[in-house]
Design an enzyme around this catalytic site. Structure first.
Site, PDB file in Angstrom:
ATOM      1  N   ASN A  23      23.840 -40.474 -26.505  1.00  0.00           N
ATOM      2  CA  ASN A  23      24.417 -40.295 -24.958  1.00  0.00           C
ATOM      3  C   ASN A  23      24.095 -41.717 -23.969  1.00  0.00           C
ATOM      4  O   ASN A  23      23.265 -42.296 -24.359  1.00  0.00           O
ATOM      5  CB  ASN A  23      23.775 -39.217 -24.226  1.00  0.00           C
ATOM      6  CG  ASN A  23      22.505 -38.540 -24.145  1.00  0.00           C
ATOM      7  OD1 ASN A  23      22.066 -39.987 -23.126  1.00  0.00           O
ATOM      8  ND2 ASN A  23      22.467 -37.904 -24.283  1.00  0.00           N
ATOM      9  N   ASP A  36      14.837 -26.986 -27.922  1.00  0.00           N
ATOM     10  CA  ASP A  36      14.831 -26.575 -26.508  1.00  0.00           C
ATOM     11  C   ASP A  36      13.920 -27.132 -25.753  1.00  0.00           C
ATOM     12  O   ASP A  36      12.913 -26.194 -25.749  1.00  0.00           O
ATOM     13  CB  ASP A  36      15.561 -25.384 -26.196  1.00  0.00           C
ATOM     14  CG  ASP A  36      16.179 -25.696 -24.290  1.00  0.00           C
ATOM     15  OD1 ASP A  36      15.340 -26.233 -23.780  1.00  0.00           O
ATOM     16  OD2 ASP A  36      16.660 -24.125 -23.888  1.00  0.00           O
ATOM     17  N   ILE A  37      13.836 -28.289 -25.496  1.00  0.00           N
ATOM     18  CA  ILE A  37      12.191 -28.715 -24.437  1.00  0.00           C
ATOM     19  C   ILE A  37      11.420 -28.157 -23.946  1.00  0.00           C
ATOM     20  O   ILE A  37      10.749 -27.706 -23.341  1.00  0.00           O
ATOM     21  CB  ILE A  37      12.204 -30.603 -24.751  1.00  0.00           C
ATOM     22  CG1 ILE A  37      12.523 -31.635 -26.309  1.00  0.00           C
ATOM     23  CG2 ILE A  37      10.942 -30.968 -24.287  1.00  0.00           C
ATOM     24  CD1 ILE A  37      12.549 -32.488 -26.090  1.00  0.00           C
ATOM     25  N   ILE A  38      12.571 -28.199 -23.170  1.00  0.00           N
ATOM     26  CA  ILE A  38      11.967 -27.606 -21.379  1.00  0.00           C
ATOM     27  C   ILE A  38      11.797 -25.869 -21.531  1.00  0.00           C
ATOM     28  O   ILE A  38      10.809 -25.485 -20.666  1.00  0.00           O
ATOM     29  CB  ILE A  38      13.129 -27.747 -20.453  1.00  0.00           C
ATOM     30  CG1 ILE A  38      12.507 -27.577 -18.452  1.00  0.00           C
ATOM     31  CG2 ILE A  38      14.604 -27.124 -20.386  1.00  0.00           C
ATOM     32  CD1 ILE A  38      13.462 -28.231 -17.823  1.00  0.00           C
ATOM     33  N   LYS A  53      16.528 -20.526 -18.737  1.00  0.00           N
ATOM     34  CA  LYS A  53      14.905 -21.148 -19.565  1.00  0.00           C
ATOM     35  C   LYS A  53      14.130 -20.743 -18.362  1.00  0.00           C
ATOM     36  O   LYS A  53      12.995 -21.292 -18.489  1.00  0.00           O
ATOM     37  CB  LYS A  53      15.850 -22.555 -19.272  1.00  0.00           C
ATOM     38  CG  LYS A  53      16.855 -23.363 -19.667  1.00  0.00           C
ATOM     39  CD  LYS A  53      16.558 -23.865 -21.005  1.00  0.00           C
ATOM     40  CE  LYS A  53      17.961 -24.343 -20.723  1.00  0.00           C
ATOM     41  NZ  LYS A  53      18.296 -25.963 -22.452  1.00  0.00           N
ATOM     42  N   PHE A  93      16.862 -30.687 -15.175  1.00  0.00           N
ATOM     43  CA  PHE A  93      17.689 -31.460 -14.816  1.00  0.00           C
ATOM     44  C   PHE A  93      19.510 -30.671 -15.422  1.00  0.00           C
ATOM     45  O   PHE A  93      19.010 -30.153 -16.610  1.00  0.00           O
ATOM     46  CB  PHE A  93      17.997 -32.998 -15.422  1.00  0.00           C
ATOM     47  CG  PHE A  93      16.953 -34.126 -14.217  1.00  0.00           C
ATOM     48  CD1 PHE A  93      18.295 -34.774 -13.354  1.00  0.00           C
ATOM     49  CD2 PHE A  93      15.932 -33.556 -13.641  1.00  0.00           C
ATOM     50  CE1 PHE A  93      17.769 -34.973 -12.386  1.00  0.00           C
ATOM     51  CE2 PHE A  93      15.957 -34.621 -13.286  1.00  0.00           C
ATOM     52  CZ  PHE A  93      16.173 -35.455 -12.268  1.00  0.00           C
TER      53      PHE A  93
END
Length: 407
Positions: free
Chosen positions: A214, A313-315, A348, A330
């Protein structure tokens, strides 16, 4: 009494049409009580005269490094020690490049290396020159070393182009100088804290030569790392591939894929971090199976079908596993920004989320400015549009206030 009274300001002027604005800047500074000495580069002499600058500053103008009269007492070193602040307005692309490389081949560049005082740049150049990766890398490197800056502004330029590159107006530079002298010394209130910040894009391999990624430049995450370091935090910066240098003092862990970033986060937070900020633009999907050989075009079809699967999903993993005492995400959205961000916050289990509209051409990805909404379960803040460096300072303050009030 003005906070500029008896402040010693060394004004460096480099070559560029904006040099004429320096005369008004000197007038504003001296009217406020500042003591201004001027140093010209050879290029600047094509745009402003020494006689004019001497008349408005009240001091002889310096332009030569090896001036026999001044150098009898190592004059350039004395001048570097004399200044409370060095301001370069305008700062050309050439000067920024030489300063970033530590060159000292004229009086002004030598003074900047010899001084222990702060340096403030007001860049001015053609919009294409400002946007060039080399100039952006030089600006980022100087910022990481603690060099201050204002601008450039966006608008019509002398060459006929329109875009970022105009030198900030003298009144704006004057305000930045007065603000500098008004600001208290940086607080070290984050000393003893460990902040982990992810930044930049991820690159998900399709084959050995192609990838999914991206437009993230990493500027926001790197600015947050710099702001946290400035206040005393120990910072681990886990970054995807970007074209800017890491802030001095940060522990940089370079990664490529989302899987790499997740593994780096787990390693960095063996002991829970005080704050985790997921500023990276992590690709949502990756190849189910990346090819180990370059995929060849098929002559019998105009289509290529790729099988993608979700990235980790890291966060969410950071929040679920309690790898950090405070988890901040973010949300880069193109529509329904606040609604989508609030949903992500709740879904999350985050402590805070910072949302911005990446559909706007003037902020977000690959831009120097940003405007965000900061959301917790109980509050919403909307700081003004600002440079990412300025915004990062505000965000770190908001984060610290939030973590302090929630404990």
């Amino acid at each position: 009494m003005s906070n500029l009274a008896q402040k010693r300001i060394l004004l460096g002027i480099t070559g560029g049409i904006a040099a004429y604005k320096s005369i008004e800047l000197i007038r504003l500074l001296t009217k406020a009580g500042g003591d201004v000495q001027v140093v010209l580069t050879e290029g600047a002499k094509a745009f402003v005269t020494e006689m004019t600058l001497q008349a408005v500053s009240g001091h002889p103008v310096r332009s030569t490094l090896l001036d026999p009269n001044a150098e009898a007492g190592m004059g350039h070193i004395e001048l570097a020690k004399w200044a409370d602040l060095i301001v370069i307005a305008p700062a050309s692309a050439d000067f920024m490049a030489r300063y970033a490389q530590g060159m000292a081949n004229d009086l002004l560049s030598t003074l900047c290396l010899a001084t222990e005082s702060p340096v403030l740049l007001a860049p001015a150049m053609n919009q294409a020159m400002w946007k060039h990766p080399a100039t952006q890398a030089n600006a980022a490197l100087l910022s990481a070393r603690g060099v201050l800056s204002i601008g450039p502004a966006d608008g019509a330029q002398a060459c006929g182009d329109v875009g970022p590159g105009r030198m900030s107006e003298p009144s704006d530079i004057f305000d930045a100088i007065t603000e500098h002298f008004s600001a208290p010394a940086a607080s070290q209130d984050l000393a003893g804290q460990h902040w982990v910040i992810t930044a930049g894009p991820t690159m998900e391999a399709i084959d050995p030569v192609r990838f999914i990624s991206n437009h993230s430049s990493g500027k926001m995450g790197y600015a947050l790392a710099q702001a946290a370091l400035h206040r005393g935090a120990a910072v681990t910066l886990i970054s995807g591939p970007v074209q800017i240098p890491a802030p001095a003092g940060a522990k940089l862990i370079p990664v490529k894929s989302a899987d790499d970033m997740l593994a780096a986060c787990a390693t960095a937070m063996t002991h829970p971090a005080d704050v985790f900020i997921g500023a990276a633009a992590v690709a949502d999907f990756k190849m189910k199976q990346a090819s180990d050989q370059k995929m060849k075009k098929q002559s019998n079809t105009d289509e290529l079908h790729l099988t993608l699967v979700k990235n980790p999903d890291i966060i969410a993993a950071v929040a679920k596993n309690n790898w950090s005492k405070c988890v901040i995400g973010f949300a880069a959205e193109t529509q329904n920004v606040i609604e989508y961000a609030k949903d992500k916050l709740a879904r999350k289990g985050l402590d805070m989320i910072i949302a911005n509209d990446v559909s706007r051409a003037d902020i977000g990805f690959n831009q120097d400015e940003n405007q965000v909404s900061v959301i917790t379960k109980d509050a919403l803040w909307t700081p003004d549009k600002a440079t990412k460096t300025t915004l990062a300072t505000e965000l770190v303050s908001l984060i610290q206030q939030h973590t302090h009030s929630s404990h």
